[in-house]
Design an enzyme around this catalytic site. Structure first.
Site, PDB file in Angstrom:
ATOM      1  NE  ARG A   1      -4.193  -2.025   1.904  1.00 28.61           N
ATOM      2  CZ  ARG A   1      -4.010  -3.051   2.564  1.00 28.61           C
ATOM      3  NH1 ARG A   1      -2.823  -3.380   3.165  1.00 28.61           N
ATOM      4  NH2 ARG A   1      -4.806  -4.268   2.325  1.00 28.61           N
TER       5      ARG A   1
ATOM      6  CE  LYS B   1       0.047  13.457 -15.105  1.00 32.61           C
ATOM      7  NZ  LYS B   1      -0.127  13.693 -16.571  1.00 32.61           N
TER       8      LYS B   1
ATOM      9  CD  GLU C   1       9.015  16.132 -22.603  1.00 32.90           C
ATOM     10  OE1 GLU C   1       8.349  17.022 -22.313  1.00 32.90           O
ATOM     11  OE2 GLU C   1       8.275  14.954 -22.766  1.00 32.90           O
TER      12      GLU C   1
ATOM     13  CE  LYS D   1       5.941  17.165 -14.417  1.00 30.14           C
ATOM     14  NZ  LYS D   1       6.485  15.846 -15.256  1.00 30.14           N
TER      15      LYS D   1
ATOM     16  CD  GLU E   1      -3.154  16.055 -16.271  1.00 29.43           C
ATOM     17  OE1 GLU E   1      -2.007  15.714 -16.270  1.00 29.43           O
ATOM     18  OE2 GLU E   1      -4.038  15.556 -17.155  1.00 29.43           O
TER      19      GLU E   1
ATOM     20  NE  ARG F   1       1.063  16.733 -13.322  1.00 24.52           N
ATOM     21  CZ  ARG F   1       1.798  16.044 -12.410  1.00 24.52           C
ATOM     22  NH1 ARG F   1       1.265  15.930 -11.300  1.00 24.52           N
ATOM     23  NH2 ARG F   1       2.886  15.212 -12.859  1.00 24.52           N
TER      24      ARG F   1
ATOM     25  CG  ASN G   1      -0.840  16.259 -20.580  1.00 26.99           C
ATOM     26  OD1 ASN G   1       0.329  15.649 -20.103  1.00 26.99           O
ATOM     27  ND2 ASN G   1      -1.803  16.192 -19.869  1.00 26.99           N
TER      28      ASN G   1
ATOM     29  CG  HIS H   1       3.062  14.702 -23.931  1.00 25.07           C
ATOM     30  ND1 HIS H   1       3.582  15.755 -24.043  1.00 25.07           N
ATOM     31  CD2 HIS H   1       3.784  13.899 -23.313  1.00 25.07           C
ATOM     32  CE1 HIS H   1       4.831  15.810 -23.648  1.00 25.07           C
ATOM     33  NE2 HIS H   1       5.266  14.711 -23.040  1.00 25.07           N
TER      34      HIS H   1
ATOM     35  CG  HIS I   1       1.157   9.587 -24.921  1.00 26.00           C
ATOM     36  ND1 HIS I   1       0.424  10.014 -23.776  1.00 26.00           N
ATOM     37  CD2 HIS I   1       2.256   9.658 -24.582  1.00 26.00           C
ATOM     38  CE1 HIS I   1       1.188  10.452 -22.714  1.00 26.00           C
ATOM     39  NE2 HIS I   1       2.351  10.066 -23.413  1.00 26.00           N
TER      40      HIS I   1
ATOM     41  CG  HIS J   1       7.888   9.668 -24.301  1.00 27.19           C
ATOM     42  ND1 HIS J   1       6.558   9.688 -24.476  1.00 27.19           N
ATOM     43  CD2 HIS J   1       8.273  10.885 -23.637  1.00 27.19           C
ATOM     44  CE1 HIS J   1       6.131  10.626 -23.837  1.00 27.19           C
ATOM     45  NE2 HIS J   1       7.096  11.461 -23.220  1.00 27.19           N
TER      46      HIS J   1
HETATM   47  N1  LIG Z   1       5.791  10.356 -15.237  1.00 20.27           N
HETATM   48  C1  LIG Z   1       5.838  11.347 -16.136  1.00 20.27           C
HETATM   49  O1  LIG Z   1       5.411  12.641 -15.748  1.00 20.27           O
HETATM   50  C2  LIG Z   1       6.330  11.151 -17.545  1.00 20.27           C
HETATM   51  C3  LIG Z   1       6.761  12.586 -18.044  1.00 20.27           C
HETATM   52  C4  LIG Z   1       7.215  12.199 -19.356  1.00 20.27           C
HETATM   53  C5  LIG Z   1       7.618  11.047 -19.974  1.00 20.27           C
HETATM   54  N2  LIG Z   1       7.294   9.925 -19.166  1.00 20.27           N
HETATM   55  C6  LIG Z   1       7.810   8.710 -19.688  1.00 20.27           C
HETATM   56  O2  LIG Z   1       9.072   8.525 -19.702  1.00 20.27           O
HETATM   57  C7  LIG Z   1       9.519   7.285 -20.758  1.00 20.27           C
HETATM   58  C8  LIG Z   1      10.547   8.172 -21.530  1.00 20.27           C
HETATM   59  O3  LIG Z   1      11.521   8.290 -20.784  1.00 20.27           O
HETATM   60  P1  LIG Z   1      13.085   8.348 -21.400  1.00 20.27           P
HETATM   61  O4  LIG Z   1      13.353   9.193 -22.661  1.00 20.27           O
HETATM   62  O5  LIG Z   1      14.093   9.115 -20.126  1.00 20.27           O
HETATM   63  O6  LIG Z   1      13.724   7.038 -22.001  1.00 20.27           O
HETATM   64  P2  LIG Z   1      13.920   5.611 -21.220  1.00 20.27           P
HETATM   65  O7  LIG Z   1      13.844   5.277 -19.919  1.00 20.27           O
HETATM   66  O8  LIG Z   1      13.536   4.581 -22.304  1.00 20.27           O
HETATM   67  O9  LIG Z   1      15.618   5.709 -21.531  1.00 20.27           O
HETATM   68  C9  LIG Z   1      16.063   6.066 -22.650  1.00 20.27           C
HETATM   69  C10 LIG Z   1      17.514   4.958 -23.063  1.00 20.27           C
HETATM   70  O10 LIG Z   1      18.561   5.594 -22.562  1.00 20.27           O
HETATM   71  C11 LIG Z   1      19.230   4.582 -21.924  1.00 20.27           C
HETATM   72  N3  LIG Z   1      19.951   5.374 -20.779  1.00 20.27           N
HETATM   73  C12 LIG Z   1      19.202   5.989 -19.715  1.00 20.27           C
HETATM   74  N4  LIG Z   1      20.195   6.777 -18.917  1.00 20.27           N
HETATM   75  C13 LIG Z   1      21.175   6.557 -19.539  1.00 20.27           C
HETATM   76  C14 LIG Z   1      22.817   6.943 -19.301  1.00 20.27           C
HETATM   77  N5  LIG Z   1      22.827   7.895 -18.283  1.00 20.27           N
HETATM   78  N6  LIG Z   1      23.671   6.643 -20.118  1.00 20.27           N
HETATM   79  C15 LIG Z   1      23.412   5.792 -21.255  1.00 20.27           C
HETATM   80  N7  LIG Z   1      22.256   5.328 -21.274  1.00 20.27           N
HETATM   81  C16 LIG Z   1      21.231   5.626 -20.861  1.00 20.27           C
HETATM   82  C17 LIG Z   1      18.032   3.644 -21.395  1.00 20.27           C
HETATM   83  O11 LIG Z   1      18.803   2.237 -21.380  1.00 20.27           O
HETATM   84  C18 LIG Z   1      17.273   3.640 -22.714  1.00 20.27           C
HETATM   85  O12 LIG Z   1      17.779   2.727 -23.599  1.00 20.27           O
HETATM   86  C19 LIG Z   1       8.022   7.358 -21.473  1.00 20.27           C
HETATM   87  O13 LIG Z   1       7.851   5.873 -21.110  1.00 20.27           O
HETATM   88  C20 LIG Z   1       7.338   8.265 -21.124  1.00 20.27           C
HETATM   89  O14 LIG Z   1       5.907   7.895 -21.164  1.00 20.27           O
HETATM   90  C21 LIG Z   1       6.735  10.089 -17.974  1.00 20.27           C
END
Ligand SMILES: NC(=O)c1ccc[n+]([C@@H]2O[C@H](COP(=O)([O-])OP(=O)(O)OC[C@H]3O[C@@H](n4cnc5c(N)ncnc54)[C@H](O)[C@@H]3O)[C@@H](O)[C@H]2O)c1
Length: 366
Positions: free
Chosen positions: A121, A143, A185, A227, A237, A242, A246, A249, A253, A265
């Protein structure tokens, strides 16, 4: 080491940021009096690049510690992977006094955050974002989520961490295409803030896609502060504020799903922002001059995104089942001008389809 406080309704917590501060992780856990039974969810790529630093942290833990390494990709941001995390927590005897630490990009943070919010929980979590995208965006704001049945982030929670530690040294090993994702971003934030930040990003991108060290740190700080300010006013949101985060987005998505997660992404966000600019123009919300000006920023990245083909109608159908849609009506976040964003805008289907085609055509490789 610098600090920004996120004062959300459910909880206040610090974001520590700086260069080389991962070394301080143990000190910060002790200072914040957090649990010391530690379950680390780490992206296996990050672990392979930063083994010495992570192992040295592990050896400093005087109680229980377990390392869970996984292949971070969208397919694995899944219920099956989540079950595996739960199994590992249970098999290794972790209880209510667990502290989960996620070390990785947005995928790692999202799934580890969801596990933390539901296991027993809710147990404590710290995020250590290692991609630019996670540093400027996904690690902040609580999130969490996983993908399910071809729908992005459809299952999730709001769950704030104990703290976030942003160490820019992790960026040294980040591949260039991942840097571009974070840049997407950052461009989004420059559209949201307008003003000086937009000017700085524009000036810098006119020379190169790389941000110099000073601007990189300034961008991380600006995005976190922006943010944090939004999350403080509208954590879940519910007031609409908030939703501005998006921008781009709803398209992004759906593009990710239509492309079977072959686009990153962050790349999809760049495409999605481009489509939203076109839709803003078609609805008469933005003027032609600003459309061209903002498009030119996004199009700097076009050689780094290899788009072979796309089906606009399929993207449109996927958008209709997005969690932000209501009664099959897609709600868009659109832009009047930088700093002036509209939410919950509806649009006729033909304009949406044209915007997808106009936006994505720029990125097609022949
Ligand atoms: N929670 C939220 O508010 C929110 C907001 C935006 C995006 N997201 C989510 O985030 C995700 C995308 O995240 P991302 O772009 O960070 O991608 P990711 O987590 O897929 O990482 C991208 C790639 O980089 C590699 N990597 C990560 N750090 C590294 C480093 N320091 N050195 C070498 N390689 C490294 C990883 O292994 C992976 O292959 C999506 O699933 C998206 O939906 C969430």
């Amino acid at each position: 080491m610098k600090k920004i406080d996120v004062v959300a309704t459910s909880k206040s917590y610090p974001v520590y940021y700086g260069k080389g501060i991962f070394l301080k992780l143990k000190f910060l856990i002790d200072k914040n009096r957090l649990n010391r039974k530690i379950f680390i969810v780490v992206d296996e790529n990050v672990y392979s690049h930063h083994t010495t630093r992570i192992d040295s942290f592990i050896s400093s833990i005087d109680l229980k510690v377990c390392l869970y390494s996984f292949n971070a990709n969208e397919i694995n941001k899944s219920a099956a992977q989540l079950n595996d995390i739960y199994s590992s927590l249970i098999e290794n005897g972790f209880g209510m006094d667990t502290l989960i630490i996620s070390i990785g990009g947005g995928i790692t943070g999202d799934i580890a955050g969801f596990a933390a919010s539901t296991y027993n929980r809710g147990v404590q979590i710290i995020h250590v974002p290692t991609t630019l995208l996670a540093m400027v965006d996904s690690s902040i704001g609580g999130k969490t989520g996983i993908n399910f049945d071809s729908t992005k982030n459809i299952i999730g929670t709001f769950y704030q961490p104990e703290f976030i530690l942003v160490d820019t040294d992790f960026l040294k090993t980040l591949p260039e295409e991942e840097f571009i994702c974070g840049l997407g971003e950052i461009i989004k934030y420059s559209f949201l803030t307008g003003g000086d930040f937009l000017k700085k990003i524009k000036r810098s991108l006119s020379k190169s896609l790389k941000l110099d060290t000073k601007l990189l740190l300034n961008s991380i700080e600006t995005c976190i502060k922006f943010k944090a300010g939004i999350v403080e006013k509208d954590e879940r949101e519910t007031h609409g504020l908030r939703k501005i985060l998006n921008l781009g987005h709803t398209f992004a998505h759906a593009i990710e799903v239509e492309r079977g997660y072959t686009l990153k992404h962050g790349q999809a966000v760049i495409l999605g922002l481009t489509c939203s600019l076109y839709l803003s123009r078609k609805l008469g919300i933005i003027n032609e001059k600003l459309l061209r000006e903002y498009l030119s920023l996004l199009l700097k990245t076009k050689d780094r995104i290899n788009l072979n083909f796309f089906y606009a109608m399929k993207i449109y159908e996927i958008m209709k089942r997005d969690k932000k849609s209501v009664n099959d009506k897609i709600k868009f976040v659109l832009i009047v001008e930088a700093g002036n964003i509209l939410v919950d805008v509806e649009a006729p289907a033909h304009m949406v389809l044209e915007s997808i085609n106009n936006g994505m055509d720029h990125f097609l490789v022949n």
